[in-house]
Design a protein around this motif. Structure first.
Motif: not given
Length: 991
Positions: A885, A325-326, A305, A915-916, A912, A307
């Motif tokens: 991501p 946001n993750p 993620v 995964r980001q 979501k 951040s």
């Protein structure tokens, strides 16, 4: 404003405080200190507190006072929870219903008192309103012995029952109440709707639950029910209850011990900012916004993620740091506002931009970094990862894609999709991406170490490909042997005639020889003839031994060659085919082909033995003696004598046959000629015998070739089956999908190029001018399509063997009649026959093709737009193994609004959770209906000459009214999307 948007926080939606009207077990000696300290020390910490009391807000107001002095600092939001008892009996009392009141309105307490005051209870020929004074009055009327107001308040609270129909009417008639109150009902069997006593109460229960926005329950089965995952569907919930409901659970604390300690650590988690709107959002999206458990639901792995993004040394970046946001991050903004810029910078920090994209033209590329290449100096981007790692990359691409870098994100930029799905080239890139997903659908343990689909496919199919190659080589060898037997078979008549001719010639010679015998020497002539027969037998034996000796010498050469060249090469080929064996070179040496016995000594011995046999048969010539004295006794066993002594005796006899030297010479010459012709006759008879056996041998070879041909197709079919199995994990998932994904399939089939098979023979092997079945171009191909092609494409190995046997039995004679050479042209016909057999049983025209189909059309034949849709769905729905991501620029491209809503929205919601996902979008539905966790709003200032315009970002979640306002203003249809999403609820989301 630059927030991370919607995150999971612990809420306490049902907790009493010291002084609560009923069942107050907190103690009487100022328990507030211990109460507040307990809340401050709770783990996990409470971020939102709903202070609960019966009919009143006194304890809520008291908690606010303490909060204003600095207590419970971790609690970011406090709101009142008014607990009411309905006049509906439950299992152990009455159904409890709760009014959760938004504190956003500064005058919310006054407004709440007005609403409560409209609730009435009729008793003792009087009307009592839901106010503190009337509750005290009710308590004193019900028990005249009570004089203390607080005791009367408690007594009145036990008596006051709220009529459900009246409550519903009061709420519905107040715009303020509809905007600021969420209704929760206890779902348990004690004081909740599950405890309604009689079947006749079913309608009452349904009406109460329909009216409520929230169910207070920690039961997993209740949560499944209210999410439409159990006995009723989502559509049925909409019809009966106004939709799905979030389940929340509080500690319902009435004493110090139970503060924030629900049974089995069943905490309430709400996803969103620490504001009341998050609870409203949970009512709209209960599955993804509300949860009861010891921990909140897991999403992307922290190490995968991003951040935080930090833009370094960039004067144009007015917002140099942006937390992420993750979950699902949606980047929106007007055209040219900096949306793609942020996605590009995130991808650059992940080494996820390809070399082609970095090198693309600044005038035509959709990439922000490519277009801005000339004005970007030493600016860089730093990414902070959830696992604690930090990466920094230059924005001009100078340090991109070095030997040690690897893409830490999947970036579906507009340029990437265009390149992968373009119509002006083969979409090998798209096929490779799909194959990568197919590979990763297989568990790691089943991949045998393969790192690419092609390697995995080869590992699974090489065995059958090698078998096919071996059998093809075997067919080639067998066909060549059959052609030799056919050639021999064709020579039977000719050889038989030659044998007869040779016998006749020898008979004539023998007749001539008899005429040269002088009267009186008949006995010598007869003896000479006997010796001649014996000499011929011995010479045949000597010739056989000479042939053996030559063979042994040739075998010696072959042994030397095999050891020096052939065996090492076969070992090298085996090592290459089985390179994953893990064997050391020393272990591989054990597989070096060698001879079982001591062939060198054996062959040397065989040659010596042959020489000995030849020497023994030849013998030594005897010394010259009296011509009248026989060298061989009359009764001697001629078969035991050597050739030398027999030849010497024949020479002695020839000298006695006539006094005339001319006649003697003629007799000797004719005897030698007869001897030579007998040798030739023996050779012809051997050839004739061999030729007559060719028919039987040919049939055995043809049977062997048929079996080999069948085994080739066994290998082909096995390879086809293995390829089908490679797709099976993904096919299983696709079979359960609908919409676009449901149209995606895989096909593994035998492809038969019967035209090339027929054309080759018609152009190179057959004389189509001859009359017959195969006269004229295309006749062979047409017949093969009818009789062979169906089996080649779909038949079993036995069916294919049978079809080919039938074809040969029906048409071989006619095919041979179309040979371009006569059988009398032995050299040419032999070469043609060999080529013909190789062609007839070849399988080069048969291949295995696997296709990725969309709506039964090969994906390579689709339009670029449709290929782009398939690619996007592939990453969202099927790429489970990739937890990096996923950054996407405008995923709604090429999709109509209905497809966006029906297909992309649910896939984004599912993606979501694992995964980001960071997406740039102009589509309101992709932001609102996916319940995006973070909205980043990009805004660019006036363009600067020779530089970039200033770019600013603000961010937050959909529960934030400012963010919602921006969504509605920027995205077309945003207001409508919000209304559609909340229309089934009595929930108002303020702009």
């Amino acid at each position: 404003m630059i927030g991370k948007g919607s995150e999971w926080h612990r809420w306490e939606p049902h907790i009493h405080a010291p002084g609560t009207v009923l069942n107050n077990q907190f103690g009487s000696n100022n328990p507030w200190e211990e109460y507040l300290t307990t809340i401050e020390k709770l783990t996990p910490s409470i971020k939102v507190l709903a202070v609960t009391d019966y009919y009143l807000t006194d304890t809520y107001e008291e908690v606010l006072k303490y909060r204003n002095t600095g207590r419970i600092p971790d609690v970011q939001l406090i709101f009142p929870n008014i607990e009411l008892r309905l006049d509906v009996a439950a299992k152990t009392g009455f159904v409890n219903i709760h009014l959760l009141v938004s504190p956003e309105d500064a005058d919310h307490l006054t407004q709440l008192q007005r609403i409560l005051g409209r609730l009435q209870f009729h008793a003792y020929d009087d009307r009592f309103d839901c106010t503190k004074n009337d509750l005290i009055a009710l308590g004193k009327r019900s028990d005249p012995n009570i004089t203390d107001d607080f005791a009367a308040l408690k007594q009145g609270a036990t008596q006051f029952k709220v009529n459900f129909d009246q409550l519903r009417k009061v709420i519905q008639e107040s715009e303020w109440a509809k905007n600021n109150i969420l209704v929760a009902v206890a779902g348990g069997s004690g004081d909740g709707t599950s405890g309604l006593r009689q079947a006749s109460d079913t309608t009452v229960r349904q009406e109460i639950e329909k009216f409520s926005h929230i169910i207070f329950s920690s039961s997993p089965s209740q949560r499944e029910f209210w999410l439409g995952q159990k006995s009723v569907t989502v559509d049925e919930l909409k019809d009966r209850y106004h939709g799905c409901k979030p389940c929340l659970h509080g500690s319902d604390s009435h004493d110090l011990k139970s503060i924030g300690q629900p049974t089995d650590s069943r905490y309430s988690w709400v996803k969103g900012a620490l504001e009341f709107d998050s609870l409203r959002q949970a009512c709209i999206d209960p599955e993804n916004r509300a949860f009861v458990g010891s921990e909140p639901p897991k999403s992307a792995m922290p190490s995968q993620v991003i951040s935080r993004i930090k833009i370094n040394d960039a004067g144009w970046a007015n917002t140099p740091e942006i937390p992420l946001n993750p979950g699902l991050v949606a980047i929106i903004g007007a055209r040219g506002s900096g949306k793609t810029a942020l996605a590009d910078m995130a991808a650059a920090g992940c080494d996820a931009i390809s070399n082609q994209a970095w090198q693309s033209s600044e005038y035509t590329s959709p990439s922000f970094l490519a277009r801005a290449r000339q004005v970007i100096g030493n600016e860089s981007v730093t990414l902070n990862w959830g696992g604690g790692v930090e990466t920094t990359r230059m924005l001009n691409g100078s340090d991109a894609n070095n030997h040690f870098s690897f893409p830490r994100a999947r970036y579906l930029s507009q340029q990437f999709v265009e390149e992968l799905c373009s119509s002006n080239g083969v979409s090998d890139g798209l096929i490779e991406e799909i194959e990568r997903v197919i590979l990763e659908a297989h568990p790691v343990d089943e991949r045998d170490g393969a790192i690419s689909f092609s390697e995995f496919r080869d590992l699974k199919t090489s065995r059958f490909q090698q078998a096919r190659k071996r059998e093809n080589e075997s067919i080639s060898d067998i066909s060549e042997r059959i052609s030799i037997e056919l050639e021999k078979e064709a020579l039977v008549d000719s050889l038989a005639a030659q044998v007869d001719q040779k016998k006749s010639l020898i008979n004539n010679y023998n007749s001539d020889l008899k005429k040269l015998v002088v009267k009186g020497t008949e006995t010598q002539a007869k003896r000479h003839a006997e010796l001649g027969v014996t000499a011929q037998d011995i010479r045949s034996k000597i010739q056989a031994f000479n042939n053996q000796k030559r063979t042994f010498i040739a075998m010696q050469d072959e042994v030397i060659s095999t050891r020096a060249t052939k065996a090492p090469e076969l070992l090298r080929q085996a090592q290459e085919r089985h390179r994953l064996s893990g064997l050391s070179q020393q272990q591989w040496e054990e597989f070096l082909l060698t001879y079982k016995g001591d062939v060198d000594s054996s062959l040397t011995g065989y040659i010596t033995w042959a020489d000995q046999q030849i020497s023994q048969l030849n013998g030594k010539a005897p010394e010259r003696t009296d011509p009248n004295s026989p060298l061989i006794a009359e009764n001697a066993d001629l078969s035991q004598l050597s050739l030398s002594i027999i030849v010497a005796e024949m020479t002695r006899l020839e000298a006695l046959l006539s006094a005339d030297k001319l006649i003697r010479d003629q007799y000797t010459a004719l005897s030698n000629r007869i001897n030579q012709e007998n040798i030739a006759l023996k050779a012809l008879e051997d050839k004739l015998s061999d030729a007559r056996g060719a028919s039987g041998r040919k049939k055995l070879l043809q049977t062997e070739r048929d079996e080999t041909y069948s085994r080739i197709f066994e290998a082909i079919i096995s390879e086809q089956s293995v390829l089908s199995q490679l797709y099976q994990p993904l096919m299983g998932r696709l079979s359960k999908s609908s919409g676009t994904l449901g149209k995606l399939s895989f096909s593994v089939q035998r492809v038969v190029d019967v035209e090339s098979w027929g054309d080759f023979a018609e152009k190179n092997l057959l004389d189509l001018r001859k009359a017959g079945t195969f006269n004229g171009r295309g006749s062979l191909t047409a017949l093969a399509k009818e009789s062979l092609m169906p089996m080649w494409e779909n038949g079993t190995s036995d069916e294919i063997k049978s079809a080919m046997s039938t074809f040969i039995s029906k048409h071989m004679g006619e095919l041979l009649e179309h040979a371009p050479y006569s059988k009398l042209q032995q050299v040419e016909y032999k070469a043609w026959l060999k080529s013909f057999a190789h062609w007839l049983f070849s399988t080069d025209h048969i291949s295995i093709r696997y296709e990725i189909l969309y709506d039964n059309v090969d994906i390579r034949k689709l339009s670029p737009g449709t290929r782009g849709i398939v690619l996007l769905l592939l990453y969202l729905a099927l790429d489970d193994a990739d937890d990096r991501p996923l950054i996407i620029d405008q995923p709604e491209e090429n999709l109509d609004p209905k497809s966006v809503n029906d297909e992309l929205v649910p896939l984004f919601i599912e993606a979501k959770s694992k995964r980001q996902v960071i997406m740039v979008t102009h589509n309101a539905n992709l932001v609102i209906n996916t319940d995006a966790d973070q909205i980043i709003i990009a805004e660019a200032g006036p363009h600067q000459t020779g530089g970039l315009p200033p770019i600013s970002y603000k961010a937050g979640g959909l529960e934030n009214s400012s963010i919602r306002t921006s969504v509605c203003e920027i995205l077309e249809g945003g207001e409508k999307a919000f209304r559609e999403r909340a229309r089934r609820l009595r929930v108002r989301l303020q702009r």
